[in-house]
Scaffold this motif. Structure first.
Motif, PDB file in Angstrom:
ATOM      1  N   MET A   1     -10.357 -37.100  -7.162  1.00 25.08           N
ATOM      2  CA  MET A   1      -9.847 -37.302  -5.800  1.00 25.08           C
ATOM      3  C   MET A   1      -9.081 -36.067  -5.329  1.00 25.08           C
ATOM      4  N   PHE A   2      -9.105 -35.854  -4.007  1.00 25.89           N
ATOM      5  CA  PHE A   2      -8.245 -34.803  -3.477  1.00 25.89           C
ATOM      6  C   PHE A   2      -6.800 -35.227  -3.696  1.00 25.89           C
ATOM      7  N   LEU A   3      -5.922 -34.259  -3.861  1.00 27.58           N
ATOM      8  CA  LEU A   3      -4.504 -34.594  -3.950  1.00 27.58           C
ATOM      9  C   LEU A   3      -4.106 -35.205  -2.606  1.00 27.58           C
ATOM     10  N   ASN A 190     -27.160 -31.361 -10.470  1.00 22.15           N
ATOM     11  CA  ASN A 190     -28.442 -31.812 -11.028  1.00 22.15           C
ATOM     12  C   ASN A 190     -29.608 -31.476 -10.116  1.00 22.15           C
ATOM     13  N   GLU A 191     -29.299 -31.280  -8.837  1.00 27.25           N
ATOM     14  CA  GLU A 191     -30.375 -31.072  -7.855  1.00 27.25           C
ATOM     15  C   GLU A 191     -30.873 -29.625  -7.813  1.00 27.25           C
ATOM     16  N   LEU A 192     -30.198 -28.749  -8.559  1.00 23.52           N
ATOM     17  CA  LEU A 192     -30.467 -27.314  -8.374  1.00 23.52           C
ATOM     18  C   LEU A 192     -31.674 -26.825  -9.163  1.00 23.52           C
ATOM     19  N   GLN A 204     -34.475 -31.601  -4.249  1.00 20.62           N
ATOM     20  CA  GLN A 204     -34.069 -30.362  -4.939  1.00 20.62           C
ATOM     21  C   GLN A 204     -33.588 -29.286  -3.964  1.00 20.62           C
ATOM     22  N   ILE A 205     -32.637 -28.512  -4.447  1.00 20.99           N
ATOM     23  CA  ILE A 205     -32.037 -27.437  -3.646  1.00 20.99           C
ATOM     24  C   ILE A 205     -32.091 -26.171  -4.505  1.00 20.99           C
ATOM     25  N   ILE A 206     -32.369 -25.056  -3.869  1.00 21.35           N
ATOM     26  CA  ILE A 206     -32.405 -23.794  -4.632  1.00 21.35           C
ATOM     27  C   ILE A 206     -30.977 -23.321  -4.915  1.00 21.35           C
ATOM     28  N   ASN A 207     -30.786 -22.944  -6.149  1.00 20.93           N
ATOM     29  CA  ASN A 207     -29.477 -22.445  -6.588  1.00 20.93           C
ATOM     30  C   ASN A 207     -29.275 -21.022  -6.066  1.00 20.93           C
ATOM     31  N   SER A 208     -28.528 -20.901  -4.980  1.00 20.72           N
ATOM     32  CA  SER A 208     -28.254 -19.561  -4.429  1.00 20.72           C
ATOM     33  C   SER A 208     -26.870 -19.069  -4.846  1.00 20.72           C
ATOM     34  N   ASN A 209     -25.964 -20.004  -5.113  1.00 22.05           N
ATOM     35  CA  ASN A 209     -24.585 -19.603  -5.453  1.00 22.05           C
ATOM     36  C   ASN A 209     -24.538 -18.668  -6.653  1.00 22.05           C
ATOM     37  N   GLN A 210     -25.423 -18.903  -7.596  1.00 18.11           N
ATOM     38  CA  GLN A 210     -25.440 -18.059  -8.791  1.00 18.11           C
ATOM     39  C   GLN A 210     -25.503 -16.582  -8.401  1.00 18.11           C
ATOM     40  N   GLY A 254     -19.766 -26.409  -7.160  1.00 18.95           N
ATOM     41  CA  GLY A 254     -20.288 -27.768  -7.017  1.00 18.95           C
ATOM     42  C   GLY A 254     -19.364 -28.796  -7.625  1.00 18.95           C
ATOM     43  N   GLY A 255     -19.596 -30.032  -7.217  1.00 24.89           N
ATOM     44  CA  GLY A 255     -18.870 -31.147  -7.827  1.00 24.89           C
ATOM     45  C   GLY A 255     -17.384 -31.181  -7.543  1.00 24.89           C
ATOM     46  N   THR A 256     -16.975 -30.704  -6.357  1.00 23.50           N
ATOM     47  CA  THR A 256     -15.531 -30.711  -6.054  1.00 23.50           C
ATOM     48  C   THR A 256     -15.151 -31.814  -5.066  1.00 23.50           C
ATOM     49  N   ALA A 257     -16.157 -32.550  -4.563  1.00 24.07           N
ATOM     50  CA  ALA A 257     -15.823 -33.604  -3.583  1.00 24.07           C
ATOM     51  C   ALA A 257     -15.567 -34.924  -4.329  1.00 24.07           C
ATOM     52  N   ILE A 258     -15.950 -36.037  -3.736  1.00 20.00           N
ATOM     53  CA  ILE A 258     -15.453 -37.296  -4.293  1.00 20.00           C
ATOM     54  C   ILE A 258     -16.548 -38.309  -4.595  1.00 20.00           C
ATOM     55  N   SER A 259     -17.797 -37.830  -4.728  1.00 18.84           N
ATOM     56  CA  SER A 259     -18.805 -38.823  -5.124  1.00 18.84           C
ATOM     57  C   SER A 259     -18.912 -38.867  -6.645  1.00 18.84           C
ATOM     58  N   GLY A 261     -20.929 -37.939  -8.989  1.00 17.95           N
ATOM     59  CA  GLY A 261     -21.236 -36.787  -9.826  1.00 17.95           C
ATOM     60  C   GLY A 261     -20.225 -35.654  -9.704  1.00 17.95           C
ATOM     61  N   ASP A 262     -19.205 -35.841  -8.867  1.00 20.77           N
ATOM     62  CA  ASP A 262     -18.232 -34.749  -8.659  1.00 20.77           C
ATOM     63  C   ASP A 262     -17.148 -34.814  -9.728  1.00 20.77           C
ATOM     64  N   VAL A 263     -17.464 -34.224 -10.868  1.00 18.41           N
ATOM     65  CA  VAL A 263     -16.611 -34.423 -12.048  1.00 18.41           C
ATOM     66  C   VAL A 263     -15.722 -33.215 -12.358  1.00 18.41           C
ATOM     67  N   GLY A 284     -14.090 -24.562   3.216  1.00 23.77           N
ATOM     68  CA  GLY A 284     -13.599 -24.419   1.861  1.00 23.77           C
ATOM     69  C   GLY A 284     -12.554 -25.422   1.426  1.00 23.77           C
ATOM     70  N   LYS A 285     -12.321 -26.452   2.247  1.00 26.49           N
ATOM     71  CA  LYS A 285     -11.287 -27.454   1.921  1.00 26.49           C
ATOM     72  C   LYS A 285     -11.437 -27.997   0.495  1.00 26.49           C
ATOM     73  N   ALA A 286     -12.695 -28.202   0.100  1.00 29.22           N
ATOM     74  CA  ALA A 286     -12.932 -28.806  -1.206  1.00 29.22           C
ATOM     75  C   ALA A 286     -12.809 -27.760  -2.313  1.00 29.22           C
ATOM     76  N   PHE A 300     -15.096 -24.034  -7.091  1.00 33.58           N
ATOM     77  CA  PHE A 300     -15.588 -23.843  -5.720  1.00 33.58           C
ATOM     78  C   PHE A 300     -16.503 -24.994  -5.333  1.00 33.58           C
ATOM     79  N   SER A 301     -16.618 -25.177  -4.021  1.00 30.14           N
ATOM     80  CA  SER A 301     -17.573 -26.149  -3.499  1.00 30.14           C
ATOM     81  C   SER A 301     -18.985 -25.726  -3.876  1.00 30.14           C
ATOM     82  N   GLY A 302     -19.890 -26.710  -3.827  1.00 30.74           N
ATOM     83  CA  GLY A 302     -21.297 -26.367  -3.965  1.00 30.74           C
ATOM     84  C   GLY A 302     -21.823 -25.712  -2.695  1.00 30.74           C
ATOM     85  N   GLN A 303     -21.291 -26.125  -1.557  1.00 27.47           N
ATOM     86  CA  GLN A 303     -21.747 -25.582  -0.273  1.00 27.47           C
ATOM     87  C   GLN A 303     -21.620 -24.061  -0.299  1.00 27.47           C
ATOM     88  N   PRO A 304     -22.742 -23.365  -0.124  1.00 26.38           N
ATOM     89  CA  PRO A 304     -22.739 -21.914  -0.343  1.00 26.38           C
ATOM     90  C   PRO A 304     -21.710 -21.126   0.472  1.00 26.38           C
TER      91      PRO A 304
HETATM   92  N1  LIG Z   1     -16.083 -38.162   1.687  1.00 26.40           N
HETATM   93  C1  LIG Z   1     -15.950 -36.840   1.637  1.00 26.40           C
HETATM   94  N2  LIG Z   1     -17.021 -36.103   1.368  1.00 26.40           N
HETATM   95  C2  LIG Z   1     -16.902 -34.768   1.321  1.00 26.40           C
HETATM   96  C3  LIG Z   1     -15.668 -34.167   1.560  1.00 26.40           C
HETATM   97  C4  LIG Z   1     -14.545 -34.985   1.826  1.00 26.40           C
HETATM   98  O1  LIG Z   1     -13.432 -34.511   2.063  1.00 26.40           O
HETATM   99  N3  LIG Z   1     -14.735 -36.310   1.832  1.00 26.40           N
HETATM  100  N4  LIG Z   1     -15.593 -32.803   1.533  1.00 26.40           N
HETATM  101  C5  LIG Z   1     -16.789 -32.110   1.962  1.00 26.40           C
HETATM  102  C6  LIG Z   1     -16.637 -30.704   1.790  1.00 26.40           C
HETATM  103  S1  LIG Z   1     -15.524 -29.976   2.775  1.00 26.40           S
HETATM  104  C7  LIG Z   1     -17.429 -29.983   0.942  1.00 26.40           C
HETATM  105  S2  LIG Z   1     -17.438 -28.282   0.956  1.00 26.40           S
HETATM  106  C8  LIG Z   1     -18.336 -30.606   0.014  1.00 26.40           C
HETATM  107  C9  LIG Z   1     -18.085 -30.115  -1.393  1.00 26.40           C
HETATM  108  O2  LIG Z   1     -19.006 -30.708  -2.191  1.00 26.40           O
HETATM  109  P1  LIG Z   1     -19.201 -30.373  -3.695  1.00 26.40           P
HETATM  110  O3  LIG Z   1     -18.377 -29.262  -4.137  1.00 26.40           O
HETATM  111  O4  LIG Z   1     -19.088 -31.624  -4.470  1.00 26.40           O
HETATM  112  O5  LIG Z   1     -20.654 -29.799  -3.699  1.00 26.40           O
HETATM  113  P2  LIG Z   1     -21.971 -30.524  -4.042  1.00 26.40           P
HETATM  114  O6  LIG Z   1     -21.958 -31.911  -3.547  1.00 26.40           O
HETATM  115  O7  LIG Z   1     -22.259 -30.278  -5.454  1.00 26.40           O
HETATM  116  O8  LIG Z   1     -22.936 -29.680  -3.135  1.00 26.40           O
HETATM  117  C10 LIG Z   1     -22.813 -29.614  -1.731  1.00 26.40           C
HETATM  118  C11 LIG Z   1     -24.084 -28.990  -1.157  1.00 26.40           C
HETATM  119  O9  LIG Z   1     -24.219 -27.681  -1.659  1.00 26.40           O
HETATM  120  C12 LIG Z   1     -25.422 -27.545  -2.385  1.00 26.40           C
HETATM  121  N5  LIG Z   1     -25.219 -26.712  -3.555  1.00 26.40           N
HETATM  122  C13 LIG Z   1     -24.509 -27.034  -4.633  1.00 26.40           C
HETATM  123  N6  LIG Z   1     -24.566 -26.039  -5.532  1.00 26.40           N
HETATM  124  C14 LIG Z   1     -25.338 -25.090  -5.008  1.00 26.40           C
HETATM  125  C15 LIG Z   1     -25.800 -23.844  -5.462  1.00 26.40           C
HETATM  126  N7  LIG Z   1     -25.461 -23.387  -6.683  1.00 26.40           N
HETATM  127  N8  LIG Z   1     -26.562 -23.102  -4.658  1.00 26.40           N
HETATM  128  C16 LIG Z   1     -26.928 -23.584  -3.439  1.00 26.40           C
HETATM  129  N9  LIG Z   1     -26.529 -24.755  -2.951  1.00 26.40           N
HETATM  130  C17 LIG Z   1     -25.767 -25.510  -3.726  1.00 26.40           C
HETATM  131  C18 LIG Z   1     -25.761 -28.926  -2.801  1.00 26.40           C
HETATM  132  O10 LIG Z   1     -27.102 -29.079  -3.110  1.00 26.40           O
HETATM  133  C19 LIG Z   1     -25.330 -29.726  -1.596  1.00 26.40           C
HETATM  134  O11 LIG Z   1     -26.308 -29.650  -0.609  1.00 26.40           O
HETATM  135  O12 LIG Z   1     -18.151 -31.993  -0.008  1.00 26.40           O
HETATM  136  C20 LIG Z   1     -18.049 -32.597   1.270  1.00 26.40           C
HETATM  137  N10 LIG Z   1     -18.011 -33.999   1.071  1.00 26.40           N
END
Ligand SMILES: Nc1nc2c(c(=O)[nH]1)N[C@H]1C(S)=C(S)[C@@H](COP(=O)(O)OP(=O)(O)OC[C@H]3O[C@@H](n4cnc5c(N)ncnc54)[C@H](O)[C@@H]3O)O[C@H]1N2
Ligand code: MOO
Length: 405
Positions: A1-3, A190-192, A204-210, A254-259, A261-263, A284-286, A300-304
């Motif tokens: 959870m977020f603080l 898992n989707e990358l 599936q999503i292409i891993n660009s963050n790497q 990745g995995g910084t939000a609250i579903s 798989g966000d561990v 970048g909130k997450a 860092f967030s998964g969102q590139p």
């Molecule tokens: N209920 C809420 N949901 C979300 C919140 C919130 O406050 N409440 N915050 C949102 C914000 S802001 C962000 S940013 C994202 C952060 O999500 P995660 O860090 O858990 O990222 P993922 O779910 O793993 O991925 C998000 C998106 O990015 C794609 N992704 C992940 N890794 C890569 C990679 N290596 N290269 C390219 N793209 C990647 C992933 O497939 C998803 O499409 O959470 C919001 N949700």
């Protein structure tokens, strides 16, 4: 959870700063020292130049003897020696005598100036001067660049090509610099799939963050290695624990939000000290981070685009400081082309294309729209105490290029 309450950018930066680490030093050859930071002061072993040196090809003379020489009243000198590069004359120049000299050769005894070849004509063993020179003309005096024994560079100096030249002239073949931090980037999701995959599966999503984050690490003077982890608590935990034992900094994406798989943040919370989860910034909130095994872990967030922004806001400064170098945004003022609303209490990093005068808008600014980072060349930074800007306001802009190591 977020603080429960999101930290501000300032609070977040200061929490990270309290755990700032500095790398130890190592000795590298001068050839490897470019874009490193000095961990020692540099004292010159030599004067540079080591002797009074000719700055021109021509004739070494006594300036007084040339006074009055001109095209209409040329003066004739006797050539008593001729020296090329790397040679010193053992002759002493007397009245109305000249020595042929090359650029860089030592000024012979008795001489105090060099007349350029262009103002002379050689006839047999004589030279005719059609111009006069003043004492010291075309002479680079001994030690004009560097004085032997003087401190020419202090510790923490960033070594650009200019400093490299100076250090070499001071007689060093190796220098002590801060080590490059080794950064482990753990990509979760898992989707990358790799960019090489031809047919993408339905989710599936292409891993660009790497690629983008590795490049940012490299652009911060550090070394990046990449690993992958599935979104399970145990796999992420094992990957982070191992990385903190072997690397100086760990970055996850990745995995910084609250579903489900966000561990990542739960893992950091269990195995280390969690410093932050959620910062009042956009994008970048997450963002999260913590200290595990005495090692900083940035989550860092998964969102590139969010991940790139989080790097710019937090990791870049941390990596710079690890290497003995400070980092602050180099802010310039530009006129905003459009009205930009912003929420009080949140710092916004607005992707923009700035030219000489204006900050121009980039339209689609979603956290996953990498194109917006490509079209932009800068951020407009809107402070948490500002509610945004009107069209025509002067805004704070930081160029992407200005952040690179
Ligand atoms: N209920 C809420 N949901 C979300 C919140 C919130 O406050 N409440 N915050 C949102 C914000 S802001 C962000 S940013 C994202 C952060 O999500 P995660 O860090 O858990 O990222 P993922 O779910 O793993 O991925 C998000 C998106 O990015 C794609 N992704 C992940 N890794 C890569 C990679 N290596 N290269 C390219 N793209 C990647 C992933 O497939 C998803 O499409 O959470 C919001 N949700
Ligand atoms: O961390 Mo998120 O960027 O605010 O989409």
């Amino acid at each position: 959870m977020f603080l429960s309450k999101l930290d501000s950018l300032k609070e977040a930066s200061s929490k990270i700063e309290q755990h700032q680490k500095i790398m130890s030093s190592e000795v590298v050859s001068l050839g490897e020292a470019h874009k490193r930071v000095l961990a020692e002061g540099i004292k010159s072993f030599h004067d540079s130049p080591p002797f009074d040196k000719s700055a021109m090809d021509g004739f070494a003379v006594r300036a007084e003897d040339t006074f009055g020489a001109s095209k209409s009243a040329p003066k004739t000198f006797k050539i008593v020696d001729s020296i090329g590069a790397g040679v010193a004359s053992n002759k002493t120049i007397g009245p109305n005598e000249a020595i042929v000299i090359a650029t860089g050769s030592p000024i012979p005894e008795g001489a105090n100036a060099v007349i350029m070849k262009e103002y002379t004509e050689t006839v047999g063993d004589e030279v005719i001067l059609s111009s006069q020179v003043t004492p010291g003309e075309n002479v680079s005096p001994k030690a004009e660049d560097i004085k032997k024994g003087s401190v020419i560079l202090s510790p923490k100096t960033f070594i650009r090509y200019q400093e490299l030249g100076l250090i070499a002239s001071a007689g060093y073949s190796e220098v002590e610099v801060y080590k490059k931090p080794r950064v482990k980037i753990i990509i979760t999701g898992n989707e990358l799939v790799d960019p090489t995959k031809e047919e993408l599966g339905p989710a599936q999503i292409i891993n660009s963050n790497q690629y983008s984050i590795s490049a940012m690490v490299h652009d911060s003077g550090a070394v990046a290695e990449v690993g992958r982890a599935h979104d399970t608590f145990d796999e992420v935990k094992e990957a982070i624990l191992k990385a903190t034992e072997e690397y100086d900094v760990v970055i996850t994406t990745g995995g910084t939000a609250i579903s489900k798989g966000d561990v990542v943040l739960d893992v950091i919370d269990e195995i280390g000290d969690m410093l932050l989860h959620g910062v009042s910034i956009r994008p970048g909130k997450a963002f999260g981070c913590g200290v595990v095994n005495d090692t900083m872990v940035f989550a860092f967030s998964g969102q590139p685009v969010a991940a790139m922004g989080q790097f710019d806001m937090f990791a870049r400064r941390y990596l710079f400081r690890m290497q003995g170098r400070d980092f602050e945004f180099d802010i310039v003022k530009k006129e905003s082309e459009l009205k930009i609303p912003s929420q009080l209490g949140r710092t916004d990093f607005i992707r923009t294309y700035s030219d000489e005068s204006h900050a121009r808008h980039i339209l689609n600014r979603g956290s996953g729209v990498i194109r917006s980072m490509v079209d932009a060349n800068s951020y407009i930074i809107i402070d948490e105490n500002d509610e945004g800007y009107q069209k025509g306001d002067m805004v704070d802009v930081v160029f992407f290029d200005s952040m690179i190591w």
